[in-house]
Design an enzyme around this catalytic site. Structure first.
Site, PDB file in Angstrom:
ATOM      1  N   PHE A 127       0.859  -1.182   0.000  1.00 15.08           N
ATOM      2  CA  PHE A 127       0.000   0.000   0.000  1.00 15.08           C
ATOM      3  C   PHE A 127       0.904   1.244   0.000  1.00 15.08           C
ATOM      4  O   PHE A 127       1.840   1.305   0.801  1.00 15.08           O
ATOM      5  CB  PHE A 127      -0.874  -0.042   1.255  1.00 15.08           C
ATOM      6  N   ASP A 205       1.528  -5.927   7.471  1.00 12.19           N
ATOM      7  CA  ASP A 205       0.299  -5.147   7.479  1.00 12.19           C
ATOM      8  C   ASP A 205      -0.852  -6.104   7.149  1.00 12.19           C
ATOM      9  O   ASP A 205      -0.918  -6.647   6.052  1.00 12.19           O
ATOM     10  CB  ASP A 205       0.385  -4.014   6.449  1.00 12.19           C
ATOM     11  N   TYR A 230     -11.571  -1.012   9.901  1.00  3.93           N
ATOM     12  CA  TYR A 230     -12.794  -0.539   9.218  1.00  3.93           C
ATOM     13  C   TYR A 230     -13.073  -1.296   7.933  1.00  3.93           C
ATOM     14  O   TYR A 230     -14.024  -0.994   7.235  1.00  3.93           O
ATOM     15  CB  TYR A 230     -12.751   0.975   8.969  1.00  3.93           C
ATOM     16  N   LYS A 231     -12.248  -2.287   7.608  1.00  5.30           N
ATOM     17  CA  LYS A 231     -12.483  -3.095   6.415  1.00  5.30           C
ATOM     18  C   LYS A 231     -13.291  -4.339   6.823  1.00  5.30           C
ATOM     19  O   LYS A 231     -14.462  -4.222   7.127  1.00  5.30           O
ATOM     20  CB  LYS A 231     -11.148  -3.417   5.752  1.00  5.30           C
ATOM     21  N   ARG A 380     -12.027  -3.499  -8.370  1.00  3.54           N
ATOM     22  CA  ARG A 380     -11.865  -4.447  -7.262  1.00  3.54           C
ATOM     23  C   ARG A 380     -13.236  -4.885  -6.788  1.00  3.54           C
ATOM     24  O   ARG A 380     -14.071  -4.047  -6.447  1.00  3.54           O
ATOM     25  CB  ARG A 380     -11.149  -3.771  -6.090  1.00  3.54           C
TER      26      ARG A 380
HETATM   27  C1  LIG Z   1      -6.490   0.331   4.297  1.00  6.41           C
HETATM   28  C2  LIG Z   1      -5.038   0.193   4.495  1.00  6.41           C
HETATM   29  C3  LIG Z   1      -4.342   1.095   5.289  1.00  6.41           C
HETATM   30  C4  LIG Z   1      -5.070   2.248   5.885  1.00  6.41           C
HETATM   31  O1  LIG Z   1      -4.251   3.098   6.605  1.00  6.41           O
HETATM   32  P1  LIG Z   1      -4.888   4.316   7.409  1.00  6.41           P
HETATM   33  O2  LIG Z   1      -3.794   4.788   8.223  1.00  6.41           O
HETATM   34  O3  LIG Z   1      -6.071   3.779   8.156  1.00  6.41           O
HETATM   35  O4  LIG Z   1      -5.362   5.317   6.409  1.00  6.41           O
HETATM   36  C5  LIG Z   1      -2.984   0.883   5.486  1.00  6.41           C
HETATM   37  N1  LIG Z   1      -2.349  -0.159   4.924  1.00  6.41           N
HETATM   38  C6  LIG Z   1      -2.999  -1.038   4.122  1.00  6.41           C
HETATM   39  C7  LIG Z   1      -2.270  -2.194   3.533  1.00  6.41           C
HETATM   40  C8  LIG Z   1      -4.360  -0.874   3.880  1.00  6.41           C
HETATM   41  O5  LIG Z   1      -5.006  -1.723   3.094  1.00  6.41           O
END
Ligand SMILES: *Cc1c(COP(=O)(O)O)cnc(C)c1O
Length: 420
Positions: A127, A205, A230-231, A380
């Site tokens: 990410f 992560d 939140y996912k 997606r």
């Molecule tokens: C959704 C996601 C994030 C989100 O990071 P925030 O700090 O909550 O904005 C980080 N890393 C990955 C791999 C994600 O999918």
């Protein structure tokens, strides 16, 4: 899969023993097909009553006394529940701050704990926020560099090249366990072992894995991890993230953001920072109690369903969706941008098309399906087995096929909007 008409979807839903979980979520628009639970999970009904109660009774009536009536321990209590989802022991997970901030805290702590090893390794499927944070750390900690290992097909993790890159100069290997674009899932134990053999620390992560893919950090001997709530955990927009640190490593790491919630005997208000024992040393400031309560509700639902059953349904659904793709979408110029091997796949499927952006617009506005779009050409399709049905998948693919076959997307602009 022989039969791919609508009856196949109804038959699969009829046999789904998690089907009743869908009723635990708010869904007021029966026409909407929601395939973005991997970006923002649906609202659990129980969250509404829990937050209403918390606001009225705890905040409203109890006021500051709330801190001694459960709020103070909440970050750790909810953390221990998430710990059950990732195979951690009690006292190894805490909830608070965002995923990005947690990654920063742990990555910098790890780099500073390995002063003679200048290199951080990640990959280009990670990410972007994660890569930015690692790059920022390399700038702040003198002499450090980030090596971003390239994935040749942009679908599969470059496992062999990562293993080859790991050596006695590597302080940290930091990867997304399930990558956000293709949905590829790394073999947690094997890649962690490769890093460990080189003497490097691992920081995973789990944002796209927690609640969708079985994880056992203890068996896989993972050092550190962060992840989003939140996912697939349905904690709500901006819900606080979690972090995990293996117990035997906790005392060796120093939180680079030394705040009062990580301080020993914080209510002594001493002026010299002395990190408290255990996982709480990775806290910074006052935890968001409303957000934590919502995470708690979301995690309870996942625990009730059970990761084994959720994973089984998720694999069955991604396989079904891939079968539908081959039958109905591949002939229209779509490409599969996700792994075909079930074991190496998370809970979303990416499909590419040269007209991806405009097709996505038509998908949302003309057919009432909500997927999301990831540049340059990816749609997606996120499957959240707690509430996604086989009929959702079948109907969405039929709507997509019809809009592409009839070129409905041609009325949309090629320009992109800010949030995709
Ligand atoms: C959704 C996601 C994030 C989100 O990071 P925030 O700090 O909550 O904005 C980080 N890393 C990955 C791999 C994600 O999918």
């Amino acid at each position: 899969m022989a039969n791919l008409d609508a009856s196949s979807a109804y038959a699969l839903d009829a046999k789904d023993d998690l089907a009743h979980f869908r009723d635990k979520f708010v869904s007021r628009d029966p026409e909407l097909i929601y395939l973005d639970g991997n970006s923002l999970g649906r609202l659990p009904r129980a969250t509404m009553t829990r937050l209403q109660d918390l606001v009225e009774k705890e905040w409203g009536d109890r006021l500051i006394r709330g801190w001694n009536e459960g709020w103070f321990e909440m970050a750790q209590k909810v953390g221990d529940k998430i710990g059950q989802l990732i195979g951690a022991q009690p006292g190894e997970v805490i909830v608070g701050d965002s995923t990005s901030v947690n990654l920063y805290k742990l990555a910098l702590a790890a780099v500073l704990a390995r002063p003679n090893r200048p290199q951080i390794i990640t990959d280009d499927l990670n990410f972007p926020s994660d890569v930015y944070i690692l790059q920022g750390i390399a700038q702040q900690a003198p002499g450090r560099t980030v090596r971003v290992v390239h994935s040749a097909d942009q679908i599969h993790g470059p496992v062999a090249d990562i293993s080859a890159a790991l050596n006695e100069r590597t302080a940290l290997l930091s990867l997304s366990h399930t990558v956000f674009k293709s949905g590829y899932t790394y073999d947690l134990a094997a890649v962690s072992a490769a890093a460990r053999d080189a003497g490097a620390l691992t920081l995973w992560d789990f944002s796209h894995s927690v609640g969708s893919v079985p994880i056992n950090v203890t068996e896989a001997k993972v050092d550190m991890a962060v992840g989003c709530t939140y996912k697939y955990l349905n904690g709500g927009p901006g819900a606080p993230a979690f972090l995990y640190v293996r117990r035997s490593l906790q005392e060796q790491l120093r939180n680079p953001i030394a705040g009062w919630f990580g301080q020993q005997n914080m209510f002594d208000f001493g002026l010299d920072y002395q990190p408290t024992a255990g996982i709480r040393r990775f806290m910074v400031g006052t935890p968001p109690i409303l957000g934590l309560a919502a995470v708690d509700v979301g995690v309870n639902i996942v625990l009730e369903a059970g990761m084994a059953k959720l994973r089984q349904k998720s694999v069955q659904q991604t396989e079904y969706l891939i079968a539908l793709y081959h039958e109905f979408l591949a002939p229209l110029g779509f490409r599969l941008n996700s792994p075909t091997e079930g074991a190496r796949r998370g809970s979303h499927i990416s499909i590419g098309h040269d007209e991806g952006w405009r097709i996505n617009q038509a998908f949302i506005h003309d057919t009432h399906v909500l997927p999301d779009f990831r540049a340059p050409d990816n749609l997606r399709l996120g499957i959240a087995p707690l509430y996604t049905t086989f009929v959702d998948l079948h109907t969405a693919v039929m709507r997509l096929r019809n809009l592409v076959a009839n070129k409905v997307y041609e009325k949309y602009d090629v320009e992109r909007t800010a949030v995709t």
